[in-house]
Design an enzyme around this catalytic site. Structure first.
Site, short mmCIF file in Angstrom:
data_model
loop_
_atom_site.label_atom_id
_atom_site.label_comp_id
_atom_site.label_asym_id
_atom_site.label_seq_id
_atom_site.Cartn_x
_atom_site.Cartn_y
_atom_site.Cartn_z
N HIS A 1 0.87 -1.18 0.00
CA HIS A 1 0.00 0.00 0.00
C HIS A 1 0.91 1.24 0.00
O HIS A 1 2.02 1.19 0.53
CB HIS A 1 -0.83 -0.05 1.28
CG HIS A 1 -1.91 0.96 1.40
ND1 HIS A 1 -1.67 2.27 1.74
CD2 HIS A 1 -3.25 0.86 1.24
CE1 HIS A 1 -2.81 2.93 1.78
NE2 HIS A 1 -3.80 2.11 1.48
N LYS B 1 -10.44 -0.51 10.51
CA LYS B 1 -10.53 -1.71 9.66
C LYS B 1 -10.85 -2.95 10.49
O LYS B 1 -10.91 -4.05 9.98
CB LYS B 1 -9.22 -1.91 8.91
CG LYS B 1 -8.96 -0.81 7.86
CD LYS B 1 -7.72 -1.12 7.06
CE LYS B 1 -7.23 0.06 6.26
NZ LYS B 1 -8.02 0.35 5.07
N CYS C 1 -4.79 2.25 -3.72
CA CYS C 1 -3.59 2.85 -3.07
C CYS C 1 -2.39 1.91 -3.18
O CYS C 1 -1.58 1.81 -2.24
CB CYS C 1 -3.84 3.20 -1.62
SG CYS C 1 -5.08 4.46 -1.41
N1 PLP Z 1 -1.65 -0.64 4.73
C1 PLP Z 1 -2.56 -1.42 4.15
C2 PLP Z 1 -2.18 -2.81 3.74
C3 PLP Z 1 -3.86 -0.94 3.93
O1 PLP Z 1 -4.77 -1.72 3.35
C4 PLP Z 1 -4.18 0.36 4.35
C5 PLP Z 1 -5.53 0.92 4.09
O2 PLP Z 1 -6.24 0.49 3.23
C6 PLP Z 1 -3.20 1.13 4.98
C7 PLP Z 1 -1.95 0.60 5.14
C8 PLP Z 1 -3.50 2.51 5.46
O3 PLP Z 1 -4.43 2.48 6.48
P1 PLP Z 1 -5.05 3.84 7.07
O4 PLP Z 1 -5.61 4.57 5.88
O5 PLP Z 1 -6.09 3.38 8.03
O6 PLP Z 1 -3.93 4.58 7.71
#
Ligand code: PLP
Length: 401
Positions: free
Chosen positions: A117, A220, A358
């Site tokens: 991500h 999440k 993302c």
């Molecule tokens: N890492 C992973 C694997 C994710 O799926 C996400 C969000 O979709 C994030 C990081 C970032 O999470 P947040 O937007 O809650 O900081």
């Protein structure tokens, strides 16, 4: 499983029942979590720490109990190893900054994988820019699994940290993080695990996997938005400098010299989201009362079922079909743009996500404009998958006219 605990699932979308399959983006909240937020504001809203008065002490007690709860959930009995943040993104930014200040110098290397991500790419890129370090990327094999041999050969005496997703938010693949941690540690390299997509679906024990750092987001995992967690081994957290300055993170301030607070407060500048931490603890209680193992098995069944049903539809391309997955399936339909399919599903009340999720480097690797991503949670059922499949068939009838 327990969908009646989630009031939003009774909503109608364009007169259809809501079929919510965008859980990797955020999960819905059970009534106990919604009630917890209201209860906290109604009964103990006062700023935490420092306060001598009753409400402040009560708020502090709940906040620190939440920290213990998170520690218990992750398998550490040391609450100093649990830092509250705003989310996974915030946790990784904190780590990239603070670790970078202490451990990264010109020419050092940081390793991520090709399926990360953006939150687990960009903070490290920024660190590399700041310190003239180098970002290296573990390639994937043709089946889209992590190429462990290539990973081993990437590592050098300059490699200082490996940061990797436990579960891919695009493909749902469960990465072999224990093996990755073992390999990295055998060469003295630290490992950070991005558990944003694994904490909601798989049991995690930071002590048994022996990761150095791990991050996840409350929203999440049935908790509130704006709260996240960074776990770090105490001996490492105590060596690295704070990320932000302000109240809470200090022990003494003068214009000449400031000393920092003990762990974990050193990393928690400003008023923490103590309402959010309380609600996160309720979400974790809720999940643990059902049982993480039971949720994992239920979701695995849904993923297998959805994949089997999708395979029957002409033109469906499922990514990483044969690999072990948690919670997520990504697919495309031959000759159809994922966005068009997503729009037509939405019109029938089915919420999925389309696009790059993302994770643009991974989407580029797949050579597609995006994917359609279906992601499940504990409240989804086979009936939801059936509704999704039938909506998809209707969408394709329209698109293929
Ligand atoms: N890492 C992973 C694997 C994710 O799926 C996400 C969000 O979709 C994030 C990081 C970032 O999470 P947040 O937007 O809650 O900081």
């Amino acid at each position: 499983m327990n969908s009646s605990d989630f009031p939003i699932l009774k909503e109608k979308i364009y007169n259809s029942d809501l079929v919510y399959l965008d859980n990797a983006a955020t999960t819905q909240k059970p009534q106990v979590v919604i009630d917890a937020i209201s209860y906290a504001y109604s009964h103990f809203n006062a700023n935490v720490h420092r306060g001598v008065h009753h409400l402040s002490q009560l708020a502090t007690k709940h906040h620190e109990n939440a920290r213990k709860k998170v520690g218990d959930f992750l398998g550490t009995d040391n609450p100093s190893e649990i830092i509250f943040t705003k989310g996974t993104t915030d946790s990784i930014n904190l780590l990239a900054f603070s670790l970078g200040e202490e451990f990264i110098k010109t020419g050092d290397e940081i390793v991520v994988s090709a399926l990360e991500h953006h939150s687990n790419i960009v903070p490290w890129q920024m660190l590399c820019k700041r310190k003239q370090a180098r970002l290296k990327v573990i390639p994937l094999k043709t089946d889209l699994s992590i190429d462990i041999d290539a990973f081993k050969s990437l590592l050098t005496e300059k490699t200082k940290i490996v940061s990797i997703a436990h579960v891919s938010n695009v493909l749902g693949i469960i990465n072999p993080i224990e093996e990755i941690i073992r390999i990295a540690h055998s060469r003295g390299i630290l490992v950070c695990v991005d558990a944003a997509q694994s904490a909601p679906h798989l049991p995690i024990n930071v002590k048994s996997i022996d990761c150095d750092f791990l991050a996840f987001s409350a929203h999440k995992i049935y908790g509130p938005t704006g709260v996240g967690v960074l776990y770090g081994k105490q001996e490492l957290l105590s060596k690295i400098p704070p990320y932000q300055g302000g109240g809470e993170m200090i022990s003494h301030v003068s214009f000449d010299h400031t000393t920092y607070n003990e762990l974990p407060y050193k990393f928690e500048a400003g008023t923490p989201d103590f309402i959010g931490s309380f609600a996160l603890a309720k979400a974790l209680d809720y999940l643990q009362e059902i049982g993480v193992e039971k949720v994992k098995n239920h979701e695995a069944e849904l993923i297998d079922y959805a994949q089997a049903e999708l395979k029957k539809i002409e033109g469906v391309i499922i990514y990483a079909l044969s690999l072990p997955k948690a919670g997520v399936i990504s697919f495309n339909i031959k000759d159809q743009h994922p966005y068009d399919v997503g729009m037509l599903l939405d019109q029938q009340g089915v919420a999925v996500r389309t696009g790059h999720h993302c994770a643009e480097p991974l989407i580029d690797l797949l050579c597609v404009p995006g994917t359609i991503r279906l992601s499940v949670a504990l409240y989804n059922s086979k009936e939801d998958i059936d509704k999704f499949v039938s909506a998809l068939k209707k969408a394709l009838l329209l698109l293929r006219k």
